[in-house]
Design an enzyme around this catalytic site. Structure first.
Site, PDB file in Angstrom:
ATOM      1  N   GLN A   1      -2.565   2.485   9.953  1.00 48.48           N
ATOM      2  CA  GLN A   1      -1.250   2.568   9.303  1.00 48.48           C
ATOM      3  C   GLN A   1      -0.271   3.398  10.124  1.00 48.48           C
ATOM      4  O   GLN A   1       0.939   3.144  10.113  1.00 48.48           O
ATOM      5  CB  GLN A   1      -1.382   3.181   7.898  1.00 48.48           C
ATOM      6  CG  GLN A   1      -2.035   2.288   6.859  1.00 48.48           C
ATOM      7  CD  GLN A   1      -3.536   2.479   6.785  1.00 48.48           C
ATOM      8  OE1 GLN A   1      -4.173   2.850   7.766  1.00 48.48           O
ATOM      9  NE2 GLN A   1      -4.120   2.223   5.636  1.00 48.48           N
TER      10      GLN A   1
ATOM     11  N   ASP B   1      -2.383  10.581  -2.527  1.00 51.26           N
ATOM     12  CA  ASP B   1      -2.681   9.500  -3.476  1.00 51.26           C
ATOM     13  C   ASP B   1      -3.008  10.028  -4.867  1.00 51.26           C
ATOM     14  O   ASP B   1      -2.786   9.345  -5.859  1.00 51.26           O
ATOM     15  CB  ASP B   1      -3.831   8.628  -2.951  1.00 51.26           C
ATOM     16  CG  ASP B   1      -3.278   7.579  -2.008  1.00 51.26           C
ATOM     17  OD1 ASP B   1      -2.960   7.932  -0.860  1.00 51.26           O
ATOM     18  OD2 ASP B   1      -3.112   6.430  -2.444  1.00 51.26           O
TER      19      ASP B   1
ATOM     20  N   ASN C   1      -5.936  11.956   0.097  1.00 47.30           N
ATOM     21  CA  ASN C   1      -5.032  11.157   0.937  1.00 47.30           C
ATOM     22  C   ASN C   1      -5.899  10.380   1.921  1.00 47.30           C
ATOM     23  O   ASN C   1      -7.136  10.525   1.941  1.00 47.30           O
ATOM     24  CB  ASN C   1      -4.021  12.059   1.658  1.00 47.30           C
ATOM     25  CG  ASN C   1      -2.865  11.266   2.255  1.00 47.30           C
ATOM     26  OD1 ASN C   1      -2.270  10.429   1.572  1.00 47.30           O
ATOM     27  ND2 ASN C   1      -2.561  11.489   3.512  1.00 47.30           N
ATOM     28  N   LYS C   2      -5.269   9.579   2.745  1.00 44.88           N
ATOM     29  CA  LYS C   2      -5.985   8.710   3.691  1.00 44.88           C
ATOM     30  C   LYS C   2      -7.092   9.459   4.423  1.00 44.88           C
ATOM     31  O   LYS C   2      -6.899  10.602   4.851  1.00 44.88           O
ATOM     32  CB  LYS C   2      -4.951   8.145   4.675  1.00 44.88           C
ATOM     33  CG  LYS C   2      -5.455   7.261   5.774  1.00 44.88           C
ATOM     34  CD  LYS C   2      -6.340   6.138   5.313  1.00 44.88           C
ATOM     35  CE  LYS C   2      -5.757   5.278   4.225  1.00 44.88           C
ATOM     36  NZ  LYS C   2      -6.791   4.369   3.625  1.00 44.88           N
TER      37      LYS C   2
ATOM     38  N   ARG D   1       0.857  -1.183   0.000  1.00 46.73           N
ATOM     39  CA  ARG D   1       0.000   0.000   0.000  1.00 46.73           C
ATOM     40  C   ARG D   1       0.897   1.238   0.000  1.00 46.73           C
ATOM     41  O   ARG D   1       2.105   1.127   0.187  1.00 46.73           O
ATOM     42  CB  ARG D   1      -0.936  -0.018   1.217  1.00 46.73           C
ATOM     43  CG  ARG D   1      -0.195  -0.388   2.480  1.00 46.73           C
ATOM     44  CD  ARG D   1      -0.630   0.306   3.692  1.00 46.73           C
ATOM     45  NE  ARG D   1      -0.531   1.742   3.599  1.00 46.73           N
ATOM     46  CZ  ARG D   1       0.614   2.419   3.681  1.00 46.73           C
ATOM     47  NH1 ARG D   1       1.791   1.832   3.847  1.00 46.73           N
ATOM     48  NH2 ARG D   1       0.617   3.743   3.586  1.00 46.73           N
ATOM     49  N   GLY D   2       0.252   2.401  -0.155  1.00 47.10           N
ATOM     50  CA  GLY D   2       1.032   3.628  -0.331  1.00 47.10           C
ATOM     51  C   GLY D   2       1.151   3.861  -1.834  1.00 47.10           C
ATOM     52  O   GLY D   2       1.480   2.921  -2.587  1.00 47.10           O
ATOM     53  N   ALA D   3       0.859   5.082  -2.260  1.00 48.20           N
ATOM     54  CA  ALA D   3       0.721   5.345  -3.699  1.00 48.20           C
ATOM     55  C   ALA D   3       1.946   4.923  -4.537  1.00 48.20           C
ATOM     56  O   ALA D   3       1.785   4.198  -5.533  1.00 48.20           O
ATOM     57  CB  ALA D   3       0.379   6.820  -3.903  1.00 48.20           C
TER      58      ALA D   3
HETATM   59  O1  MRU Z   1      -4.863   3.051   2.111  1.00 49.10           O
HETATM   60  P1  MRU Z   1      -3.389   3.309   2.075  1.00 49.10           P
HETATM   61  O2  MRU Z   1      -2.679   2.835   3.285  1.00 49.10           O
HETATM   62  O3  MRU Z   1      -2.774   2.823   0.786  1.00 49.10           O
HETATM   63  O4  MRU Z   1      -3.279   4.889   2.063  1.00 49.10           O
HETATM   64  C1  MRU Z   1      -2.008   5.429   1.841  1.00 49.10           C
HETATM   65  C2  MRU Z   1      -1.942   6.869   2.081  1.00 49.10           C
HETATM   66  O5  MRU Z   1      -2.933   7.526   2.274  1.00 49.10           O
HETATM   67  C3  MRU Z   1      -0.600   7.509   1.981  1.00 49.10           C
HETATM   68  O6  MRU Z   1      -0.576   8.663   2.753  1.00 49.10           O
HETATM   69  C4  MRU Z   1      -0.367   7.884   0.518  1.00 49.10           C
HETATM   70  O7  MRU Z   1      -0.395   6.770  -0.310  1.00 49.10           O
HETATM   71  C5  MRU Z   1       0.869   8.663   0.316  1.00 49.10           C
HETATM   72  S1  MRU Z   1       2.230   7.725   0.410  1.00 49.10           S
HETATM   73  C6  MRU Z   1       3.480   7.535   0.338  1.00 49.10           C
END
Ligand code: MRU
Length: 361
Positions: free
Chosen positions: A208, A249, A259-260, A61-63
């Site tokens: 997270q 994201d 974002n989250k 996970r994470g963009a």
């Molecule tokens: O649902 P997730 O854990 O994939 O959400 C991720 C986020 O919101 C991060 O802040 C985002 O991807 C930026 S990351 C490096």
């Protein structure tokens, strides 16, 4: 899919938690983030559906990390595809669709799929297209490592000695092939000897911030304090936060960003307390086709992610749930956006377009 019990020995510089092992007949390996912090288990993924499932359940996970996973997922989806051009084209379209739909909010997977496809476009034979696709996936992973370091180098100029930085979700080496986005700035500031601390919001519903960010910060020996999401207002009021750093994201042309879920609330709180609020994201997270954040698709998740914690029900059976995974923060709440190509500040359409389209020096 196979699992392998790992050592809790920290992330190798700039890479490691997501990696390709072997040549074009190899496999994608990644740390199963759903098991953290209690277990470090590496998954071995050898077909597209295994990659899609890992993205969908947030093992990766994470963009930026899901962009890298999508690139290799595409390779795994097409490497055995038929050699007739029309059958190959059909297999390619199907593979792209499966990967793009796994987590629709982040821009990075579609960016990565388009980059792999563009690399294939200049080749006539299916064999040459396949070779180009594998090469492009490897380059996407390697470029992410460089991009993260460049974002860290740009963003570190914001940080002053002694600052306390509040962050949300997880934006470190787990969220990228490199050292991360917002947390990369923290790691770089520490590497340069700045005495800073981090306040990590736990980040309900999937935690997270508690499970992943605290794990990374403690491994890197960065002083860090975990708070419940609903403690953010209090720590800001008590003047225990000097700056907020988050990832993104998807970022629209006007600087609105997804974002989250919960990031928007943190941005409003930062504004109310006069605290600078920064986004750190690579240019692969921008979607210049979107005029504003209103056009960003927001993924909704299973109700059980809200009603259960650690497999145990915390709400009555059948409770009605609203579970968006992301929210959109308007650009006017953002002090600056840090990218690998420079800082966007103030945040407006012309500054966004200028930096995103900037040619490498
Ligand atoms: O649902 P997730 O854990 O994939 O959400 C991720 C986020 O919101 C991060 O802040 C985002 O991807 C930026 S990351 C490096």
């Amino acid at each position: 899919m196979q699992q392998e019990q790992g050592q809790s020995g920290g992330k190798p510089a700039g890479s490691g938690w997501i990696r390709w092992v072997g040549g074009d007949d190899g496999r994608l390996e990644l740390l199963d983030q759903t098991k953290l912090p209690s277990e470090t288990v590496m998954l071995r993924l050898e077909d597209l559906e295994a990659v899609r499932a890992a993205i969908r359940r947030l093992s990766v996970r994470g963009a930026p990390a899901i962009g890298v996973a999508a690139a290799f997922g595409l390779w795994l989806g097409i490497r055995g595809a038929p050699s007739s051009p029309s059958d190959f084209a059909t297999a390619l379209e199907a593979a792209k669709g499966r990967l793009a739909s796994a987590r629709p909010t982040a821009a990075n997977p579609v960016w990565a799929l388009e980059r792999v496809e563009a690399a294939m476009a200049g080749h006539a034979s299916v064999a040459d297209k396949k070779a180009a696709a594998f090469k492009a996936a490897v380059e996407i992973l390697q470029d992410d490592i460089d991009t993260c370091q460049k974002m860290a180098d740009v963003g570190v100029s914001l940080i002053r000695n002694g600052e306390r930085i509040l962050t949300y979700c997880n934006t470190g080496g787990l969220a990228a092939a490199g050292i991360g986005t917002a947390l990369a700035v923290v790691f770089e500031a520490r590497r340069r000897g700045l005495n800073i601390e981090v306040v990590s919001c736990e980040t309900r519903p999937l935690l997270q911030g508690a499970r992943l960010t605290m794990w990374e910060l403690m491994q890197a020996r960065v002083p860090a304090t975990l708070i419940c999401d609903n403690t953010a207002a209090t720590v800001m009021k008590l003047k225990k936060v000097d700056r907020v750093l988050v990832g993104a994201d998807r970022i629209a042309r006007n600087g609105d960003f997804a974002n989250k879920i919960g990031t928007y609330g943190v941005a409003l709180l930062a504004k109310a307390h006069g605290i600078p609020f920064h986004v750190v994201a690579p240019r692969s997270t921008f979607d210049l086709s979107l005029e504003s954040g209103n056009g960003i698709p927001i993924e909704e998740r299973e109700a059980s992610e809200i009603t259960d914690i650690g497999g145990k029900a915390v709400a009555p059976a059948g409770a009605r749930v609203f579970a968006p995974a992301f929210d959109v923060t308007p650009a006017e709440l953002v002090t600056s956006i840090v990218t690998e190509a420079g800082m966007i500040s103030p945040v407006n359409e012309s500054a966004v377009v200028n930096v995103v389209r900037r040619q490498p020096e």
